[in-house]
Scaffold this motif. Structure first.
Motif, PDB file in Angstrom:
ATOM      1  N   LYS A 277      82.777 -11.196  75.078  1.00 27.96           N
ATOM      2  CA  LYS A 277      81.815 -11.138  76.172  1.00 27.96           C
ATOM      3  C   LYS A 277      81.971  -9.795  76.885  1.00 27.96           C
ATOM      4  O   LYS A 277      83.089  -9.359  77.166  1.00 27.96           O
ATOM      5  N   ILE A 278      80.841  -9.173  77.190  1.00 27.71           N
ATOM      6  CA  ILE A 278      80.831  -7.858  77.834  1.00 27.71           C
ATOM      7  C   ILE A 278      80.414  -8.005  79.295  1.00 27.71           C
ATOM      8  O   ILE A 278      79.414  -8.662  79.615  1.00 27.71           O
ATOM      9  N   PHE A 279      81.183  -7.360  80.179  1.00 29.51           N
ATOM     10  CA  PHE A 279      80.911  -7.392  81.610  1.00 29.51           C
ATOM     11  C   PHE A 279      80.773  -5.961  82.141  1.00 29.51           C
ATOM     12  O   PHE A 279      81.407  -5.047  81.637  1.00 29.51           O
ATOM     13  N   SER A 280      79.967  -5.812  83.178  1.00 34.51           N
ATOM     14  CA  SER A 280      79.934  -4.552  83.919  1.00 34.51           C
ATOM     15  C   SER A 280      80.033  -4.883  85.403  1.00 34.51           C
ATOM     16  O   SER A 280      80.098  -6.055  85.785  1.00 34.51           O
ATOM     17  N   PHE A 281      80.041  -3.857  86.227  1.00 40.93           N
ATOM     18  CA  PHE A 281      80.209  -4.070  87.660  1.00 40.93           C
ATOM     19  C   PHE A 281      78.854  -4.214  88.346  1.00 40.93           C
ATOM     20  O   PHE A 281      77.856  -3.620  87.934  1.00 40.93           O
ATOM     21  N   LEU A 282      78.844  -5.014  89.401  1.00 40.49           N
ATOM     22  CA  LEU A 282      77.623  -5.293  90.140  1.00 40.49           C
ATOM     23  C   LEU A 282      77.869  -5.048  91.618  1.00 40.49           C
ATOM     24  O   LEU A 282      78.786  -5.624  92.215  1.00 40.49           O
ATOM     25  N   ASN A 283      77.041  -4.169  92.208  1.00 39.87           N
ATOM     26  CA  ASN A 283      77.136  -3.842  93.626  1.00 39.87           C
ATOM     27  C   ASN A 283      75.849  -4.259  94.322  1.00 39.87           C
ATOM     28  O   ASN A 283      74.766  -3.790  93.943  1.00 39.87           O
ATOM     29  N   VAL A 284      75.966  -5.125  95.300  1.00 43.59           N
ATOM     30  CA  VAL A 284      74.797  -5.708  95.949  1.00 43.59           C
ATOM     31  C   VAL A 284      74.966  -5.686  97.462  1.00 43.59           C
ATOM     32  O   VAL A 284      76.051  -5.966  97.980  1.00 43.59           O
ATOM     33  N   VAL A 285      73.885  -5.376  98.165  1.00 44.89           N
ATOM     34  CA  VAL A 285      73.787  -5.622  99.609  1.00 44.89           C
ATOM     35  C   VAL A 285      72.486  -6.385  99.814  1.00 44.89           C
ATOM     36  O   VAL A 285      71.403  -5.854  99.547  1.00 44.89           O
ATOM     37  N   VAL A 286      72.577  -7.619 100.279  1.00 49.69           N
ATOM     38  CA  VAL A 286      71.401  -8.480 100.395  1.00 49.69           C
ATOM     39  C   VAL A 286      71.276  -9.033 101.807  1.00 49.69           C
ATOM     40  O   VAL A 286      72.275  -9.251 102.498  1.00 49.69           O
ATOM     41  N   ALA A 287      70.033  -9.242 102.219  1.00 49.11           N
ATOM     42  CA  ALA A 287      69.722  -9.908 103.483  1.00 49.11           C
ATOM     43  C   ALA A 287      68.398 -10.647 103.299  1.00 49.11           C
ATOM     44  O   ALA A 287      67.743 -10.529 102.258  1.00 49.11           O
ATOM     45  N   LYS A 288      67.972 -11.392 104.305  1.00 48.77           N
ATOM     46  CA  LYS A 288      66.762 -12.193 104.173  1.00 48.77           C
ATOM     47  C   LYS A 288      65.517 -11.338 103.997  1.00 48.77           C
ATOM     48  O   LYS A 288      64.560 -11.728 103.325  1.00 48.77           O
ATOM     49  N   THR A 289      65.527 -10.147 104.590  1.00 48.45           N
ATOM     50  CA  THR A 289      64.390  -9.227 104.433  1.00 48.45           C
ATOM     51  C   THR A 289      64.876  -7.875 103.951  1.00 48.45           C
ATOM     52  O   THR A 289      66.061  -7.532 104.103  1.00 48.45           O
ATOM     53  N   SER A 290      63.954  -7.099 103.411  1.00 43.36           N
ATOM     54  CA  SER A 290      64.300  -5.751 102.937  1.00 43.36           C
ATOM     55  C   SER A 290      64.800  -4.890 104.081  1.00 43.36           C
ATOM     56  O   SER A 290      65.757  -4.111 103.923  1.00 43.36           O
ATOM     57  N   GLU A 291      64.149  -5.018 105.235  1.00 42.82           N
ATOM     58  CA  GLU A 291      64.521  -4.214 106.389  1.00 42.82           C
ATOM     59  C   GLU A 291      65.943  -4.532 106.850  1.00 42.82           C
ATOM     60  O   GLU A 291      66.727  -3.621 107.165  1.00 42.82           O
ATOM     61  N   GLU A 292      66.269  -5.818 106.886  1.00 43.73           N
ATOM     62  CA  GLU A 292      67.619  -6.217 107.280  1.00 43.73           C
ATOM     63  C   GLU A 292      68.655  -5.713 106.283  1.00 43.73           C
ATOM     64  O   GLU A 292      69.756  -5.302 106.671  1.00 43.73           O
ATOM     65  N   ALA A 293      68.312  -5.745 105.008  1.00 46.27           N
ATOM     66  CA  ALA A 293      69.242  -5.276 103.980  1.00 46.27           C
ATOM     67  C   ALA A 293      69.503  -3.781 104.116  1.00 46.27           C
ATOM     68  O   ALA A 293      70.645  -3.319 104.002  1.00 46.27           O
TER      69      ALA A 293
END
Length: 464
Positions: A277-293
């Motif tokens: 199985k191959i994995f890579s890294f995932l970087n996320v910043v999430v919020a309810k709206t695009s503006e908040e994110a």
């Protein structure tokens, strides 16, 4: 059913991990609570709520001291220091979960295979088969000095040691104890049948181990083998031994290249590439709206530590960025090979045709590298994840999180439901051990894995 994402939380039992300077954030808890067992217990419950497959614990054995030839930038911002030993945390996390698995990082350069084999057998017993081993060879000069060496062992030699380390480990796990060795025969006053427990009598270039293994076989016998490496030697090692491989790369295309290369090499070793199985890294910043994110991302970026980011890159790559800071920014950055790890150079060398100049490389450490992050509302983040998943061909991700546990909570509450609605992420866990869940097979090594060669007791003296 479409292929679904395998998801690991990328963690470390330290004050900070890869979130340089974010200890200053008002919601950051880890730098105060990483020493508290209840913090890890609650984290385990949170990750199981989010149906995470595993928590992947990184590890270091020294201080990052290549940048400015000093430990100060790392220590000042808590760059993976102070740090505790993750193997002591796992049983507590396992006790409050049923499905969450655990990958522990242990170095083959500074450990001994006999003691390490017992460590993983113990953890596999206590978690009922939910353990993986991330095999590393270690790259920090300070680590070498901590273990009595004047200089680091050369990069390729470290992999030679690792190869023999794995052979010794397989002998201990697979051939030292036969199935049914524990007989509990009251009538004959025999708990363990001596004829079914064997010395391994390994005599090699780097290790001499008599045996037998001190632990009876665990559910998986051999833990699931993880490995990360993009160097020539690293990819060859992964193709031979690894069941889960972490591939770093600046683009989905580069990650796919590394993944296909490793699987092609696996075929040459007689292995089924579907058993990797191959994995890579995932970087996320999430919020309810695009503006908040976007507001959240800017807030994070304002707290970022440039020095800590440079210290990590320098320690991992071997490039003392202070030396480059003194040069003309327009000069091309020199991606020479070092005796450190090779994956960090790959993260900034994004275009094989147009090499970045010094200014461009240094500029990527002044704040959070926006190019490597998916920022947005749940649907936008899910779109980005789906693209990476499909374009790179990986099987899953190691999820970074900058502010812990707040970022994990947001990901579970906002992104997981969106991925599930698209059929990209499971709604329920499969049953069984880590290996069984990953590969829909038994809990033991498959017949095409090199460790399987040592399964028969009469073959415990096999040479490489």
């Amino acid at each position: 059913m479409p292929k679904q994402i395998i998801l690991n939380a990328f963690e470390m039992t330290s004050a900070m991990h890869n979130s340089h300077g974010l200890w200053k954030h008002r919601k950051s808890k880890r730098h105060r609570q990483y020493k508290d067992i209840h913090y890890w217990i609650e984290l385990a419950r949170l990750l199981e709520k989010g149906k995470f497959d595993a928590v992947f614990f990184a590890e270091v054995l020294g201080i990052y001291d290549t940048y400015r030839q000093s430990q100060e930038p790392s220590i000042k911002d808590g760059l993976q220091v102070p740090a505790n030993d993750a193997s002591y945390i796992v049983p507590a996390m396992a006790s409050v979960t049923e499905h969450l698995s655990f990958a522990i990082t242990v170095s083959t350069t500074y450990e001994q295979p006999f003691g390490n084999a017992r460590r993983f057998s113990t953890l596999d017993h206590l978690t009922n088969g939910r353990i993986g081993w991330n095999v590393v060879t270690s790259y920090l000069p300070n680590a070498a000095r901590n273990y009595g060496l004047t200089d680091m062992i050369k990069h390729d030699q470290r992999y030679n040691i690792a190869d023999e380390f794995l052979d010794v480990s397989y002998k201990l796990w697979e051939s030292s104890w036969e199935d049914g060795a524990v007989v509990e025969d009251v009538e004959n006053k025999t708990l363990v049948e001596p004829s079914k427990v064997h010395e391994i009598n390994h005599e090699g270039e780097f290790f001499n181990v008599t045996g037998p293994h001190l632990s009876e076989p665990s559910v998986q016998r051999t833990p699931v083998i993880y490995q990360a490496g993009t160097s020539e030697k690293g990819r060859e090692f992964a193709a031979k031994h690894a069941e889960c491989v972490f591939v770093g790369g600046p683009t989905a295309e580069k990650i796919r290249y590394y993944a296909e290369d490793i699987k092609q090499r696996a075929r040459a070793h007689g292995r089924n590439p579907d058993h990797i199985k191959i994995f890579s890294f995932l970087n996320v910043v999430v919020a309810k709206t695009s503006e908040e994110a976007e507001k959240k991302f800017k807030e994070y970026a304002d707290l970022w530590s440039e020095d800590a980011a440079k210290a990590q890159f320098a320690g991992a790559s071997g490039y003392d960025l202070e030396e480059y800071e003194k040069l003309n920014a327009e000069l091309p950055f020199d991606f020479k090979k070092t005796e450190h790890a090779h994956y960090k150079a790959a993260t900034v060398d994004r275009d094989a045709q147009n090499k970045p100049n010094i200014g461009e490389v240094l500029g990527r450490f002044t704040s959070i590298d926006r190019e490597t992050y998916i920022v947005g509302n749940p649907a936008e983040v899910a779109d980005g994840i789906q693209y990476q998943f499909e374009a790179s061909g990986v099987d899953g991700f190691n999820l970074n999180h900058l502010v812990t546990p707040a970022d994990l909570e947001d990901f579970i509450d906002l992104v997981i439901p969106e991925l599930q609605a698209r059929g990209l992420y499971k709604k329920e866990y499969k049953q069984g051990t880590l290996r069984k869940k990953l590969f829909d097979q038994g809990s033991l090594l498959p017949e095409d894995h090199p460790g399987y060669l040592y399964k028969k007791p009469e073959r415990h003296l096999l040479k490489k």
